[in-house]
Design an enzyme around this catalytic site. Structure first.
Site, PDB file in Angstrom:
ATOM      1  N   GLY A   8       0.810  -1.220   0.000  1.00 46.24           N
ATOM      2  CA  GLY A   8       0.000   0.000   0.000  1.00 46.24           C
ATOM      3  C   GLY A   8       0.836   1.259   0.000  1.00 46.24           C
ATOM      4  O   GLY A   8       2.019   1.225  -0.309  1.00 46.24           O
ATOM      5  N   HIS A  11       2.141   4.547  -5.117  1.00 47.26           N
ATOM      6  CA  HIS A  11       2.696   5.664  -5.892  1.00 47.26           C
ATOM      7  C   HIS A  11       2.867   5.187  -7.323  1.00 47.26           C
ATOM      8  O   HIS A  11       2.470   4.057  -7.654  1.00 47.26           O
ATOM      9  CB  HIS A  11       4.030   6.125  -5.275  1.00 47.26           C
ATOM     10  CG  HIS A  11       4.982   4.987  -5.019  1.00 47.26           C
ATOM     11  ND1 HIS A  11       5.577   4.272  -6.028  1.00 47.26           N
ATOM     12  CD2 HIS A  11       5.414   4.424  -3.860  1.00 47.26           C
ATOM     13  CE1 HIS A  11       6.352   3.339  -5.512  1.00 47.26           C
ATOM     14  NE2 HIS A  11       6.268   3.396  -4.195  1.00 47.26           N
ATOM     15  N   HIS A  14       4.213   1.657  -8.119  1.00 44.65           N
ATOM     16  CA  HIS A  14       3.251   0.553  -8.044  1.00 44.65           C
ATOM     17  C   HIS A  14       2.360   0.551  -9.294  1.00 44.65           C
ATOM     18  O   HIS A  14       2.041  -0.506  -9.835  1.00 44.65           O
ATOM     19  CB  HIS A  14       2.360   0.701  -6.805  1.00 44.65           C
ATOM     20  CG  HIS A  14       3.086   0.630  -5.500  1.00 44.65           C
ATOM     21  ND1 HIS A  14       3.215   1.714  -4.663  1.00 44.65           N
ATOM     22  CD2 HIS A  14       3.725  -0.400  -4.880  1.00 44.65           C
ATOM     23  CE1 HIS A  14       3.865   1.351  -3.572  1.00 44.65           C
ATOM     24  NE2 HIS A  14       4.199   0.081  -3.678  1.00 44.65           N
ATOM     25  N   GLN A  38       7.797  -9.571   7.785  1.00 47.35           N
ATOM     26  CA  GLN A  38       9.008  -9.139   7.075  1.00 47.35           C
ATOM     27  C   GLN A  38       9.646  -7.895   7.674  1.00 47.35           C
ATOM     28  O   GLN A  38      10.645  -7.395   7.173  1.00 47.35           O
ATOM     29  CB  GLN A  38       8.732  -8.943   5.593  1.00 47.35           C
ATOM     30  CG  GLN A  38       7.941  -7.701   5.228  1.00 47.35           C
ATOM     31  CD  GLN A  38       7.611  -7.689   3.753  1.00 47.35           C
ATOM     32  OE1 GLN A  38       6.877  -8.535   3.263  1.00 47.35           O
ATOM     33  NE2 GLN A  38       8.167  -6.737   3.018  1.00 47.35           N
ATOM     34  N   GLN A 127      11.969  -3.627  -9.967  1.00 49.48           N
ATOM     35  CA  GLN A 127      13.439  -3.687  -9.886  1.00 49.48           C
ATOM     36  C   GLN A 127      13.947  -2.942  -8.658  1.00 49.48           C
ATOM     37  O   GLN A 127      15.019  -3.227  -8.141  1.00 49.48           O
ATOM     38  CB  GLN A 127      14.068  -3.080 -11.150  1.00 49.48           C
ATOM     39  CG  GLN A 127      15.587  -3.031 -11.048  1.00 49.48           C
ATOM     40  CD  GLN A 127      16.270  -2.616 -12.322  1.00 49.48           C
ATOM     41  OE1 GLN A 127      15.646  -2.519 -13.363  1.00 49.48           O
ATOM     42  NE2 GLN A 127      17.550  -2.349 -12.212  1.00 49.48           N
ATOM     43  N   LYS A 128      13.154  -1.998  -8.170  1.00 47.00           N
ATOM     44  CA  LYS A 128      13.501  -1.225  -6.972  1.00 47.00           C
ATOM     45  C   LYS A 128      13.965  -2.149  -5.837  1.00 47.00           C
ATOM     46  O   LYS A 128      14.905  -1.834  -5.124  1.00 47.00           O
ATOM     47  CB  LYS A 128      12.272  -0.400  -6.572  1.00 47.00           C
ATOM     48  CG  LYS A 128      12.238   0.083  -5.173  1.00 47.00           C
ATOM     49  CD  LYS A 128      12.935   1.386  -5.044  1.00 47.00           C
ATOM     50  CE  LYS A 128      13.143   1.812  -3.609  1.00 47.00           C
ATOM     51  NZ  LYS A 128      12.184   1.327  -2.648  1.00 47.00           N
ATOM     52  N   SER A 164       9.177   5.583  -3.527  1.00 46.33           N
ATOM     53  CA  SER A 164       9.035   4.625  -2.434  1.00 46.33           C
ATOM     54  C   SER A 164       7.972   5.138  -1.477  1.00 46.33           C
ATOM     55  O   SER A 164       7.858   6.355  -1.256  1.00 46.33           O
ATOM     56  CB  SER A 164      10.371   4.500  -1.694  1.00 46.33           C
ATOM     57  OG  SER A 164      10.166   3.892  -0.438  1.00 46.33           O
TER      58      SER A 164
HETATM   59  P1  AMP Z   1       6.046  -2.363  -1.655  1.00 47.71           P
HETATM   60  O1  AMP Z   1       4.651  -1.829  -1.546  1.00 47.71           O
HETATM   61  O2  AMP Z   1       7.101  -1.385  -1.309  1.00 47.71           O
HETATM   62  O3  AMP Z   1       6.203  -3.705  -0.987  1.00 47.71           O
HETATM   63  O4  AMP Z   1       6.274  -2.647  -3.200  1.00 47.71           O
HETATM   64  C1  AMP Z   1       5.391  -3.451  -3.932  1.00 47.71           C
HETATM   65  C2  AMP Z   1       5.985  -3.703  -5.287  1.00 47.71           C
HETATM   66  O5  AMP Z   1       6.172  -2.463  -5.960  1.00 47.71           O
HETATM   67  C3  AMP Z   1       7.352  -4.384  -5.226  1.00 47.71           C
HETATM   68  O6  AMP Z   1       7.440  -5.339  -6.270  1.00 47.71           O
HETATM   69  C4  AMP Z   1       8.294  -3.234  -5.448  1.00 47.71           C
HETATM   70  O7  AMP Z   1       9.526  -3.616  -6.014  1.00 47.71           O
HETATM   71  C5  AMP Z   1       7.507  -2.380  -6.412  1.00 47.71           C
HETATM   72  N1  AMP Z   1       7.984  -0.991  -6.387  1.00 47.71           N
HETATM   73  C6  AMP Z   1       8.134  -0.201  -5.301  1.00 47.71           C
HETATM   74  N2  AMP Z   1       8.643   0.993  -5.662  1.00 47.71           N
HETATM   75  C7  AMP Z   1       8.841   0.943  -6.998  1.00 47.71           C
HETATM   76  C8  AMP Z   1       9.364   1.853  -7.966  1.00 47.71           C
HETATM   77  N3  AMP Z   1       9.789   3.061  -7.631  1.00 47.71           N
HETATM   78  N4  AMP Z   1       9.422   1.458  -9.254  1.00 47.71           N
HETATM   79  C9  AMP Z   1       9.002   0.219  -9.618  1.00 47.71           C
HETATM   80  N5  AMP Z   1       8.491  -0.685  -8.759  1.00 47.71           N
HETATM   81  C10 AMP Z   1       8.414  -0.330  -7.464  1.00 47.71           C
END
Ligand code: AMP
Length: 259
Positions: A8, A11, A14, A38, A127-128, A164
Protein backbone atom coordinates in the site's frame (compact mmCIF):
# COMPACT_ATOMS: atom_id res chain seq x y z
CA UNK A 1 -4.21 -13.28 -14.49
CA UNK A 2 -1.56 -10.79 -13.44
CA UNK A 3 -0.78 -10.13 -9.79
CA UNK A 4 0.86 -7.12 -8.12
CA UNK A 5 1.49 -7.62 -4.39
CA UNK A 6 2.09 -4.39 -2.46
CA UNK A 7 2.13 -3.00 1.05
CA UNK A 8 0.00 0.00 0.00
CA UNK A 9 0.79 3.73 0.22
CA UNK A 10 0.73 3.42 -3.53
CA UNK A 11 2.70 5.66 -5.89
CA UNK A 12 3.56 5.73 -9.58
CA UNK A 13 6.06 2.88 -9.12
CA UNK A 14 3.25 0.55 -8.04
CA UNK A 15 1.06 1.84 -10.86
CA UNK A 16 3.79 0.95 -13.38
CA UNK A 17 3.39 -2.66 -12.20
CA UNK A 18 -0.40 -2.43 -12.61
CA UNK A 19 0.13 -1.03 -16.13
CA UNK A 20 2.55 -3.83 -17.00
CA UNK A 21 0.03 -6.39 -15.79
CA UNK A 22 -2.78 -4.77 -17.77
CA UNK A 23 -0.60 -4.89 -20.86
CA UNK A 24 0.12 -8.62 -20.53
CA UNK A 25 -2.98 -9.99 -18.79
CA UNK A 26 -6.77 -10.03 -19.08
CA UNK A 27 -7.28 -9.67 -15.35
CA UNK A 28 -5.13 -7.67 -12.92
CA UNK A 29 -5.19 -8.31 -9.18
CA UNK A 30 -3.41 -6.06 -6.68
CA UNK A 31 -3.01 -6.95 -3.03
CA UNK A 32 -2.36 -4.51 -0.20
CA UNK A 33 -1.02 -6.16 2.91
CA UNK A 34 1.53 -4.74 5.31
CA UNK A 35 3.17 -8.03 6.16
CA UNK A 36 4.18 -8.19 9.84
CA UNK A 37 6.65 -11.07 9.37
CA UNK A 38 9.01 -9.14 7.07
CA UNK A 39 9.64 -6.23 9.45
CA UNK A 40 12.66 -6.82 11.63
CA UNK A 41 12.30 -3.29 13.05
CA UNK A 42 9.09 -2.75 15.02
CA UNK A 43 9.12 1.03 14.64
CA UNK A 44 9.43 0.65 10.84
CA UNK A 45 6.28 -1.52 10.91
CA UNK A 46 4.43 0.84 13.28
CA UNK A 47 5.32 3.86 11.12
CA UNK A 48 4.64 2.23 7.76
CA UNK A 49 2.32 4.65 5.90
CA UNK A 50 -1.30 3.58 5.37
CA UNK A 51 -3.33 5.51 2.78
CA UNK A 52 -6.02 3.04 1.80
CA UNK A 53 -8.64 5.50 0.45
CA UNK A 54 -6.12 7.09 -1.87
CA UNK A 55 -4.78 3.64 -2.86
CA UNK A 56 -8.28 2.54 -3.92
CA UNK A 57 -8.67 5.72 -6.01
CA UNK A 58 -5.31 5.16 -7.70
CA UNK A 59 -6.09 1.50 -8.46
CA UNK A 60 -9.51 2.41 -9.92
CA UNK A 61 -7.98 5.11 -12.09
CA UNK A 62 -5.27 2.70 -13.29
CA UNK A 63 -7.92 0.13 -14.30
CA UNK A 64 -6.92 -2.55 -11.80
CA UNK A 65 -9.67 -5.19 -11.76
CA UNK A 66 -9.43 -6.65 -8.26
CA UNK A 67 -8.08 -5.41 -4.95
CA UNK A 68 -7.27 -8.12 -2.41
CA UNK A 69 -7.13 -6.49 1.03
CA UNK A 70 -6.74 -9.38 3.44
CA UNK A 71 -6.58 -9.25 7.22
CA UNK A 72 -3.60 -10.71 9.07
CA UNK A 73 -5.83 -13.65 10.13
CA UNK A 74 -6.72 -14.36 6.51
CA UNK A 75 -3.09 -14.60 5.40
CA UNK A 76 -1.82 -16.24 8.62
CA UNK A 77 -4.80 -18.26 9.94
CA UNK A 78 -2.50 -20.39 12.10
CA UNK A 79 -0.18 -17.64 13.30
CA UNK A 80 3.30 -16.67 12.15
CA UNK A 81 5.06 -19.90 13.14
CA UNK A 82 6.76 -21.66 10.24
CA UNK A 83 7.47 -25.38 10.39
CA UNK A 84 10.55 -24.99 8.25
CA UNK A 85 11.94 -21.53 7.53
CA UNK A 86 13.17 -21.03 3.95
CA UNK A 87 16.82 -21.40 3.23
CA UNK A 88 17.87 -19.43 0.18
CA UNK A 89 21.51 -19.42 1.25
CA UNK A 90 24.00 -16.77 0.13
CA UNK A 91 21.62 -14.60 -1.90
CA UNK A 92 19.36 -13.98 1.11
CA UNK A 93 22.14 -13.52 3.66
CA UNK A 94 23.98 -10.62 2.03
CA UNK A 95 23.12 -6.92 1.53
CA UNK A 96 19.48 -6.51 2.67
CA UNK A 97 19.62 -9.96 4.28
CA UNK A 98 22.63 -8.96 6.37
CA UNK A 99 21.15 -5.66 7.54
CA UNK A 100 17.56 -6.92 7.99
CA UNK A 101 17.84 -10.38 9.57
CA UNK A 102 14.71 -12.43 8.94
CA UNK A 103 13.33 -9.96 6.41
CA UNK A 104 13.57 -12.18 3.33
CA UNK A 105 12.19 -15.20 5.15
CA UNK A 106 9.12 -13.17 6.15
CA UNK A 107 8.83 -11.72 2.64
CA UNK A 108 9.04 -15.19 1.05
CA UNK A 109 6.51 -16.50 3.57
CA UNK A 110 3.91 -13.91 2.56
CA UNK A 111 4.64 -14.12 -1.18
CA UNK A 112 4.22 -17.90 -1.11
CA UNK A 113 0.94 -17.55 0.79
CA UNK A 114 -0.36 -14.83 -1.56
CA UNK A 115 0.60 -16.86 -4.64
CA UNK A 116 -1.27 -19.89 -3.24
CA UNK A 117 -4.36 -17.79 -2.59
CA UNK A 118 -4.38 -15.73 -5.80
CA UNK A 119 -2.84 -18.31 -8.20
CA UNK A 120 -1.74 -15.79 -10.85
CA UNK A 121 -0.18 -16.65 -14.22
CA UNK A 122 2.25 -13.75 -13.95
CA UNK A 123 3.66 -12.01 -10.90
CA UNK A 124 4.89 -8.43 -11.41
CA UNK A 125 7.63 -7.09 -9.12
CA UNK A 126 9.74 -3.94 -9.19
CA UNK A 127 13.44 -3.69 -9.89
CA UNK A 128 13.50 -1.23 -6.97
CA UNK A 129 13.65 -4.27 -4.68
CA UNK A 130 16.21 -6.08 -6.82
CA UNK A 131 17.40 -8.66 -4.32
CA UNK A 132 13.79 -9.37 -3.34
CA UNK A 133 12.74 -10.25 -6.87
CA UNK A 134 15.80 -12.51 -7.31
CA UNK A 135 14.78 -14.39 -4.17
CA UNK A 136 11.15 -14.62 -5.27
CA UNK A 137 12.47 -16.14 -8.53
CA UNK A 138 14.17 -18.81 -6.42
CA UNK A 139 11.08 -19.31 -4.28
CA UNK A 140 8.97 -19.95 -7.39
CA UNK A 141 11.52 -22.52 -8.60
CA UNK A 142 11.99 -24.17 -5.20
CA UNK A 143 8.27 -24.53 -4.48
CA UNK A 144 7.47 -25.42 -8.12
CA UNK A 145 4.88 -22.67 -8.29
CA UNK A 146 3.31 -22.25 -11.74
CA UNK A 147 3.70 -18.49 -11.93
CA UNK A 148 6.03 -16.49 -14.17
CA UNK A 149 7.91 -13.57 -12.63
CA UNK A 150 8.27 -10.32 -14.58
CA UNK A 151 10.52 -7.54 -13.30
CA UNK A 152 9.41 -3.95 -14.00
CA UNK A 153 12.04 -1.14 -14.09
CA UNK A 154 12.26 1.36 -11.22
CA UNK A 155 10.14 4.48 -11.54
CA UNK A 156 11.88 7.62 -10.34
CA UNK A 157 11.03 11.20 -9.42
CA UNK A 158 12.34 13.86 -11.80
CA UNK A 159 15.19 14.33 -9.33
CA UNK A 160 16.23 10.70 -9.86
CA UNK A 161 15.02 9.57 -6.42
CA UNK A 162 13.46 6.10 -6.66
CA UNK A 163 9.78 6.31 -5.74
CA UNK A 164 9.04 4.63 -2.43
CA UNK A 165 6.20 4.61 0.08
CA UNK A 166 8.81 5.53 2.69
CA UNK A 167 9.61 8.81 0.87
CA UNK A 168 6.44 10.26 2.41
CA UNK A 169 8.24 10.12 5.77
CA UNK A 170 11.04 12.43 4.56
CA UNK A 171 10.95 16.19 5.20
CA UNK A 172 12.12 18.66 2.54
CA UNK A 173 15.76 18.63 3.68
CA UNK A 174 15.85 14.84 3.78
CA UNK A 175 14.25 14.61 0.33
CA UNK A 176 16.98 16.88 -0.99
CA UNK A 177 19.62 14.69 0.55
CA UNK A 178 17.98 11.49 -0.71
CA UNK A 179 18.64 12.61 -4.30
CA UNK A 180 22.32 11.80 -3.62
CA UNK A 181 21.48 8.07 -3.56
CA UNK A 182 20.64 7.82 -7.26
CA UNK A 183 23.29 10.43 -8.09
CA UNK A 184 25.95 8.25 -6.49
CA UNK A 185 24.72 5.18 -8.37
CA UNK A 186 24.75 7.15 -11.63
CA UNK A 187 28.24 8.36 -10.94
CA UNK A 188 29.35 4.75 -10.32
CA UNK A 189 27.85 3.85 -13.68
CA UNK A 190 29.81 6.57 -15.44
CA UNK A 191 33.02 5.54 -13.68
CA UNK A 192 32.62 1.81 -14.35
CA UNK A 193 32.31 2.49 -18.04
CA UNK A 194 35.76 4.04 -18.06
CA UNK A 195 38.03 1.18 -19.27
CA UNK A 196 40.66 1.97 -16.63
CA UNK A 197 38.26 1.91 -13.67
CA UNK A 198 38.56 -0.77 -11.01
CA UNK A 199 35.32 -2.19 -9.59
CA UNK A 200 36.55 -2.10 -5.97
CA UNK A 201 37.70 1.53 -6.29
CA UNK A 202 34.39 2.65 -7.73
CA UNK A 203 32.53 0.85 -4.96
CA UNK A 204 34.68 2.38 -2.24
CA UNK A 205 34.30 5.85 -3.75
CA UNK A 206 30.51 5.47 -3.77
CA UNK A 207 30.39 4.41 -0.13
CA UNK A 208 32.77 7.21 0.88
CA UNK A 209 30.75 9.80 -0.99
CA UNK A 210 27.54 8.82 0.80
CA UNK A 211 29.14 8.53 4.22
CA UNK A 212 30.71 11.97 3.76
CA UNK A 213 27.30 13.61 3.45
CA UNK A 214 25.87 14.94 6.71
CA UNK A 215 22.50 13.37 7.41
CA UNK A 216 23.05 10.21 5.36
CA UNK A 217 24.17 7.00 7.01
CA UNK A 218 24.95 4.43 4.32
CA UNK A 219 24.60 0.77 5.32
CA UNK A 220 26.14 -0.57 2.14
CA UNK A 221 27.11 0.54 -1.35
CA UNK A 222 28.08 -2.53 -3.33
CA UNK A 223 28.79 -3.48 -6.91
CA UNK A 224 27.73 -7.05 -7.59
CA UNK A 225 27.11 -9.55 -10.37
CA UNK A 226 23.56 -8.72 -11.48
CA UNK A 227 22.48 -12.37 -11.79
CA UNK A 228 24.02 -13.97 -8.72
CA UNK A 229 24.88 -10.98 -6.49
CA UNK A 230 28.36 -12.50 -6.15
CA UNK A 231 31.33 -10.17 -5.79
CA UNK A 232 32.34 -9.59 -9.42
CA UNK A 233 35.76 -10.48 -10.74
CA UNK A 234 35.65 -8.80 -14.12
CA UNK A 235 33.93 -5.87 -15.77
CA UNK A 236 32.70 -8.16 -18.52
CA UNK A 237 30.17 -9.51 -16.01
CA UNK A 238 26.74 -7.85 -15.88
CA UNK A 239 27.14 -5.45 -12.96
CA UNK A 240 24.63 -3.82 -10.65
CA UNK A 241 25.17 -1.20 -7.95
CA UNK A 242 23.04 -1.66 -4.82
CA UNK A 243 22.77 0.61 -1.83
CA UNK A 244 20.85 1.13 1.41
CA UNK A 245 21.02 4.28 3.49
CA UNK A 246 19.30 5.81 6.48
CA UNK A 247 18.17 9.43 6.34
CA UNK A 248 16.47 10.90 9.40
CA UNK A 249 15.59 7.42 10.67
CA UNK A 250 14.06 6.36 7.32
CA UNK A 251 15.70 3.46 5.51
CA UNK A 252 15.90 3.80 1.71
CA UNK A 253 17.24 1.40 -0.91
CA UNK A 254 18.08 1.79 -4.58
CA UNK A 255 20.02 0.00 -7.32
CA UNK A 256 21.16 0.59 -10.89
CA UNK A 257 22.47 -1.57 -13.70
CA UNK A 258 25.98 -0.29 -14.37
CA UNK A 259 27.04 -1.72 -17.74
P1 AMP B 1 6.05 -2.36 -1.66
O1 AMP B 1 4.65 -1.83 -1.55
O2 AMP B 1 7.10 -1.38 -1.31
O3 AMP B 1 6.20 -3.70 -0.99
O4 AMP B 1 6.27 -2.65 -3.20
C1 AMP B 1 5.39 -3.45 -3.93
C2 AMP B 1 5.98 -3.70 -5.29
O5 AMP B 1 6.17 -2.46 -5.96
C3 AMP B 1 7.35 -4.38 -5.23
O6 AMP B 1 7.44 -5.34 -6.27
C4 AMP B 1 8.29 -3.23 -5.45
O7 AMP B 1 9.53 -3.62 -6.01
C5 AMP B 1 7.51 -2.38 -6.41
N1 AMP B 1 7.98 -0.99 -6.39
C6 AMP B 1 8.13 -0.20 -5.30
N2 AMP B 1 8.64 0.99 -5.66
C7 AMP B 1 8.84 0.94 -7.00
C8 AMP B 1 9.36 1.85 -7.97
N3 AMP B 1 9.79 3.06 -7.63
N4 AMP B 1 9.42 1.46 -9.25
C9 AMP B 1 9.00 0.22 -9.62
N5 AMP B 1 8.49 -0.68 -8.76
C10 AMP B 1 8.41 -0.33 -7.46
Amino acid sequence: MGFVPTMGALHKGHIALINASRKHCKLTVCSIFVNPTQFNDKSDFDNYPVTIDNDIKMLSLAGCDVLFLPSVKEVYPNGFEQKRPFNFGFIANILEGAFRPGHFNGMAQVVERLLKIVKPDILFMGQKDYQQQLIVGQLIKKMKIKTRLVMVPTIREKSGLAMSSRNTRLDAASLNLAVQISKTLKSAKTQINNPKADIRDVQEKGFKKLSGLRGIEPEYFEIRNAKTLDVPKRKTEKLIGLTAVKIGGVRLIDNMELN
